[in-house]
Design an enzyme around this catalytic site. Structure first.
Site, short mmCIF file in Angstrom:
data_model
loop_
_atom_site.label_atom_id
_atom_site.label_comp_id
_atom_site.label_asym_id
_atom_site.label_seq_id
_atom_site.Cartn_x
_atom_site.Cartn_y
_atom_site.Cartn_z
N HIS A 1 86.73 -13.89 68.81
CA HIS A 1 86.73 -15.32 69.13
C HIS A 1 86.95 -16.17 67.88
CE1 HIS A 1 85.87 -15.75 73.37
NE2 HIS A 1 84.84 -14.93 73.33
N GLU B 1 83.01 -10.88 69.89
CA GLU B 1 82.66 -12.21 69.35
C GLU B 1 83.45 -12.52 68.08
OE1 GLU B 1 81.24 -14.05 71.34
OE2 GLU B 1 80.26 -12.57 72.64
ZN LIG Z 1 84.06 -14.03 75.01
#
Ligand SMILES: [Zn+2]
Lengths: 172, 166
Positions: free
Chosen positions: B145, B142
């Site tokens: 990202h 995450e």
């Molecule tokens: Zn992802």
């Protein structure tokens, strides 16, 4: 009409095979799907999905200059592409041992019986030529889980070493 | 909300730090979490996946289990992480990842086994955390990202000869 084919190409390994084959397909208006290519022994092997405007004969003709020059054997099968239907493997099996006839048949036989569906298998012969060893790496979907798969392979533990482990996939 | 999928350019951009911890932000976090729980898997999500280029992500491995025996995955519950910064990485292991923003593709990625990190909560207070295993992997996925990185940027060969560590 556009058609999908599974194309198998095999020949003595040399630099440039992939580039020349795919260039010929591109020039003929071909579209590639999924492919697996590797050197097995001293041979180079290609398994590739190809979509082309035309039939088998036209695909063969498009490839002929390349297959002739590089001395590649070509085999084509008409297929349903079935893209975007990947199965996510949940188990990995590593098997290795002194090479002998029957390892793959026994291992995959035991796996099939336990409900294991192979998605990917690759094997290599290593060691020296007097004492070859066989290494088998298998991934797949195990309906019965790690313990059952382990038990299924247990009878083979006299002659091969093996390991079974879960593949957990994180989707984030 | 809807999940953006690669090659949407929003997924490849550096996200801006959260600077204003107001009700609008908290409302967004609530909606993001609710949305995450409607997704298959639903164990983590990052703001850029829904088109907001801000350093916000949520992870929750509470409901996740391993293997046929449904062993729970060690986790510390729901983590709302604003401006997360990983400060220490320890060990590494190979694991398989996929992403809601990259449908129908999974592959092998090497991640740190254990991480230390800091993050702000929804009121701007900073906390320190340690995480390991699957939860650490989810956090690294995450946080990537937020830097415009997808697991595709970290793929290793499926024939990589590095087995998972227990
Ligand atoms: Zn992802």
């Amino acid at each position: 009409m556009r058609n999908w084919y599974m194309m198998a190409l095999v020949g003595k390994d040399r630099p440039g095979i992939v580039a020349e084959v795919t260039e010929a397909l591109f020039a003929a208006g071909g579209v590639l799907g999924e492919a697996s290519m590797m050197r097995l022994g001293s041979n180079f092997t290609i398994m590739m999905m190809v979509e082309i405007e035309g039939d088998e004969k036209q695909l063969c003709e498009a490839l002929q200059p390349v297959t002739e020059r590089l001395e590649l054997h070509l085999h084509l099968d008409s297929i349903d592409p079935g893209l975007h239907q990947h199965q996510i493997p949940d188990l990995r099996v590593l098997v290795y041992g002194a090479d002998r006839p029957g390892i793959v048949a026994q291992v995959t036989g035991a796996l099939a019986e336990s409900g294991f569906d192979i998605t990917d298998l690759d094997s290599q012969v290593g060691g020296d030529s007097e004492k070859p060893i066989y290494v088998l790496m298998i991934e797949g979907v195990a309906s019965a889980g790690v313990e059952v798969t382990h038990q299924a392979l247990e009878p083979l533990s006299e002659s091969v070493d093996f390991r079974v482990e879960e593949i957990e996939t994180l989707i984030g | 909300m809807e999940i953006l999928t690669y090659p949407d350019a929003h997924l490849k951009q550096q996200c801006a730090p959260v600077e204003t911890f107001d009700n609008e932000l908290r409302q967004f976090v609530t909606e993001l979490e609710a949305f995450m729980r409607t997704q298959p898997g639903g164990i983590g999500i990052a703001a850029p996946q829904v088109g907001r280029a801000e350093r916000v992500c949520i992870i929750d491995l509470t409901g996740m289990t391993r293997g046929k025996k449904k062993r729970p995955v060690p986790n510390q519950g729901r983590l709302i992480l604003l401006n997360p910064e990983i400060t220490e990485w320890d060990g590494y292991e190979l694991g398989r990842e996929g992403c809601m923003s990259v449908p129908d593709y999974t592959g092998n990625v090497i991640r740190a086994t254990r991480i230390n990190f800091t993050a702000d909560d929804a009121f701007g207070k900073q906390h320190e955390y340690t995480s390991e295993g699957f939860e650490a992997r989810a956090i690294q996925h995450e946080v990537d990202h937020l830097d415009g990185l997808l697991f595709l940027d970290r793929l290793v060969s499926r024939r990589t000869d590095l087995f998972q560590r227990k």
